[in-house]
Design a protein around this motif. Sequence first.
Motif, PDB file in Angstrom:
ATOM      1  N   MET A   1       0.822  -1.315  -0.073  1.00 53.81           N
ATOM      2  CA  MET A   1      -0.024   0.001  -0.019  1.00 53.81           C
ATOM      3  C   MET A   1       0.910   1.255  -0.125  1.00 53.81           C
ATOM      4  O   MET A   1       0.292   2.271  -0.461  1.00 53.81           O
ATOM      5  CB  MET A   1      -1.008   0.005   1.202  1.00 53.81           C
ATOM      6  N   ASP A   2       2.088   0.999   0.446  1.00 50.70           N
ATOM      7  CA  ASP A   2       3.016   2.316   0.371  1.00 50.70           C
ATOM      8  C   ASP A   2       3.202   2.958  -0.954  1.00 50.70           C
ATOM      9  O   ASP A   2       3.362   4.046  -1.272  1.00 50.70           O
ATOM     10  CB  ASP A   2       4.210   2.033   1.071  1.00 50.70           C
ATOM     11  N   LYS A   3       3.552   1.995  -1.807  1.00 47.52           N
ATOM     12  CA  LYS A   3       3.605   2.275  -3.350  1.00 47.52           C
ATOM     13  C   LYS A   3       2.570   3.249  -3.708  1.00 47.52           C
ATOM     14  O   LYS A   3       2.758   3.833  -4.573  1.00 47.52           O
ATOM     15  CB  LYS A   3       3.996   1.113  -4.029  1.00 47.52           C
ATOM     16  N   PHE A   4       1.307   2.602  -3.648  1.00 48.39           N
ATOM     17  CA  PHE A   4       0.330   3.245  -3.913  1.00 48.39           C
ATOM     18  C   PHE A   4       0.010   4.633  -3.553  1.00 48.39           C
ATOM     19  O   PHE A   4      -0.273   5.594  -4.369  1.00 48.39           O
ATOM     20  CB  PHE A   4      -1.141   2.294  -3.747  1.00 48.39           C
ATOM     21  N   GLN A   5       0.301   4.773  -2.242  1.00 47.83           N
ATOM     22  CA  GLN A   5       0.243   6.140  -1.775  1.00 47.83           C
ATOM     23  C   GLN A   5       1.376   7.163  -2.421  1.00 47.83           C
ATOM     24  O   GLN A   5       1.099   8.126  -2.532  1.00 47.83           O
ATOM     25  CB  GLN A   5       0.743   6.120  -0.194  1.00 47.83           C
ATOM     26  N   LEU A  10       2.732  11.276  -6.115  1.00 47.92           N
ATOM     27  CA  LEU A  10       3.568  11.846  -7.336  1.00 47.92           C
ATOM     28  C   LEU A  10       2.591  12.392  -8.413  1.00 47.92           C
ATOM     29  O   LEU A  10       2.874  13.500  -9.094  1.00 47.92           O
ATOM     30  CB  LEU A  10       4.243  10.508  -7.977  1.00 47.92           C
ATOM     31  N   VAL A  11       1.328  12.038  -8.595  1.00 47.25           N
ATOM     32  CA  VAL A  11       0.324  12.571  -9.279  1.00 47.25           C
ATOM     33  C   VAL A  11       0.041  14.011  -8.770  1.00 47.25           C
ATOM     34  O   VAL A  11       0.093  14.807  -9.425  1.00 47.25           O
ATOM     35  CB  VAL A  11      -1.003  11.890  -9.323  1.00 47.25           C
ATOM     36  N   ASN A  42       6.965   3.760 -14.076  1.00 47.48           N
ATOM     37  CA  ASN A  42       7.652   2.542 -13.497  1.00 47.48           C
ATOM     38  C   ASN A  42       7.217   2.247 -12.157  1.00 47.48           C
ATOM     39  O   ASN A  42       7.024   1.018 -11.992  1.00 47.48           O
ATOM     40  CB  ASN A  42       9.055   3.149 -13.367  1.00 47.48           C
ATOM     41  N   LEU A  43       6.508   3.061 -11.514  1.00 49.72           N
ATOM     42  CA  LEU A  43       5.917   2.727 -10.136  1.00 49.72           C
ATOM     43  C   LEU A  43       4.643   1.862 -10.510  1.00 49.72           C
ATOM     44  O   LEU A  43       4.255   1.000  -9.557  1.00 49.72           O
ATOM     45  CB  LEU A  43       5.584   4.015  -9.391  1.00 49.72           C
ATOM     46  N   ALA A  44       3.883   2.314 -11.212  1.00 49.12           N
ATOM     47  CA  ALA A  44       2.697   1.449 -11.478  1.00 49.12           C
ATOM     48  C   ALA A  44       3.005   0.079 -12.012  1.00 49.12           C
ATOM     49  O   ALA A  44       2.496  -0.826 -11.757  1.00 49.12           O
ATOM     50  CB  ALA A  44       1.892   2.056 -12.886  1.00 49.12           C
ATOM     51  N   GLN A  45       4.177  -0.106 -12.694  1.00 46.50           N
ATOM     52  CA  GLN A  45       4.473  -1.512 -13.184  1.00 46.50           C
ATOM     53  C   GLN A  45       4.991  -2.346 -12.045  1.00 46.50           C
ATOM     54  O   GLN A  45       4.806  -3.387 -11.693  1.00 46.50           O
ATOM     55  CB  GLN A  45       5.918  -1.312 -14.208  1.00 46.50           C
ATOM     56  N   GLU A  46       5.661  -1.597 -10.906  1.00 47.92           N
ATOM     57  CA  GLU A  46       6.312  -2.108  -9.836  1.00 47.92           C
ATOM     58  C   GLU A  46       5.053  -2.690  -8.847  1.00 47.92           C
ATOM     59  O   GLU A  46       4.792  -3.742  -8.361  1.00 47.92           O
ATOM     60  CB  GLU A  46       6.833  -1.232  -8.834  1.00 47.92           C
ATOM     61  N   ILE A  47       3.927  -1.856  -8.788  1.00 42.97           N
ATOM     62  CA  ILE A  47       2.793  -2.214  -8.140  1.00 42.97           C
ATOM     63  C   ILE A  47       2.050  -3.282  -8.871  1.00 42.97           C
ATOM     64  O   ILE A  47       1.499  -4.317  -8.281  1.00 42.97           O
ATOM     65  CB  ILE A  47       1.513  -0.761  -8.234  1.00 42.97           C
ATOM     66  N   ARG A  48       2.156  -3.399 -10.254  1.00 41.91           N
ATOM     67  CA  ARG A  48       1.443  -4.356 -11.048  1.00 41.91           C
ATOM     68  C   ARG A  48       1.805  -5.533 -10.688  1.00 41.91           C
ATOM     69  O   ARG A  48       1.268  -6.744 -10.282  1.00 41.91           O
ATOM     70  CB  ARG A  48       1.297  -4.000 -12.390  1.00 41.91           C
ATOM     71  N   THR A  49       3.287  -5.612 -10.606  1.00 41.34           N
ATOM     72  CA  THR A  49       4.291  -6.855 -10.097  1.00 41.34           C
ATOM     73  C   THR A  49       3.814  -7.416  -8.981  1.00 41.34           C
ATOM     74  O   THR A  49       3.708  -8.579  -8.603  1.00 41.34           O
ATOM     75  CB  THR A  49       5.685  -6.590 -10.480  1.00 41.34           C
ATOM     76  N   GLU A  50       3.682  -6.390  -7.813  1.00 45.78           N
ATOM     77  CA  GLU A  50       3.561  -6.773  -6.510  1.00 45.78           C
ATOM     78  C   GLU A  50       2.217  -7.466  -6.390  1.00 45.78           C
ATOM     79  O   GLU A  50       1.975  -8.409  -5.587  1.00 45.78           O
ATOM     80  CB  GLU A  50       3.635  -5.554  -5.704  1.00 45.78           C
ATOM     81  N   VAL A  51       1.119  -6.713  -6.766  1.00 48.56           N
ATOM     82  CA  VAL A  51      -0.245  -7.367  -6.941  1.00 48.56           C
ATOM     83  C   VAL A  51      -0.238  -8.678  -7.416  1.00 48.56           C
ATOM     84  O   VAL A  51      -0.822  -9.678  -7.061  1.00 48.56           O
ATOM     85  CB  VAL A  51      -1.092  -6.628  -7.657  1.00 48.56           C
ATOM     86  N   THR A  52       0.558  -9.024  -8.650  1.00 48.09           N
ATOM     87  CA  THR A  52       0.216 -10.191  -9.243  1.00 48.09           C
ATOM     88  C   THR A  52       0.972 -11.274  -8.410  1.00 48.09           C
ATOM     89  O   THR A  52       0.377 -12.352  -8.175  1.00 48.09           O
ATOM     90  CB  THR A  52       1.026 -10.276 -10.681  1.00 48.09           C
ATOM     91  N   GLU A  53       2.144 -10.882  -7.719  1.00 50.62           N
ATOM     92  CA  GLU A  53       2.791 -12.004  -6.794  1.00 50.62           C
ATOM     93  C   GLU A  53       1.995 -12.286  -5.606  1.00 50.62           C
ATOM     94  O   GLU A  53       1.895 -13.292  -5.286  1.00 50.62           O
ATOM     95  CB  GLU A  53       4.147 -11.410  -6.393  1.00 50.62           C
TER      96      GLU A  53
END
Length: 58
Positions: A1-5, A10-11, A42-53
């Motif tokens: 959830m930290d990455k989402f925050q 950033l937005v 890049n951050l969105a991709q990290e979140i996607r990877t984390e969610v998938t894992e």
Amino acid sequence: MDKFQKLKELVASVEADADKFYSKQNSAAGTRVRKAMQDLKNLAQEIRTEVTEKKNTK
């Protein structure tokens, strides 16, 4: 959830530069917007990877 925050922050931080670029045609602000968009990607991709894992470990 930290990455989402971090993504939301950033937005919010790029909003002023986006306004400067689109309203006042400030090209330097456009460069900052482009960099922020790359960081968002890049951050969105990290979140996607984390969610998938996380989803696949259940």
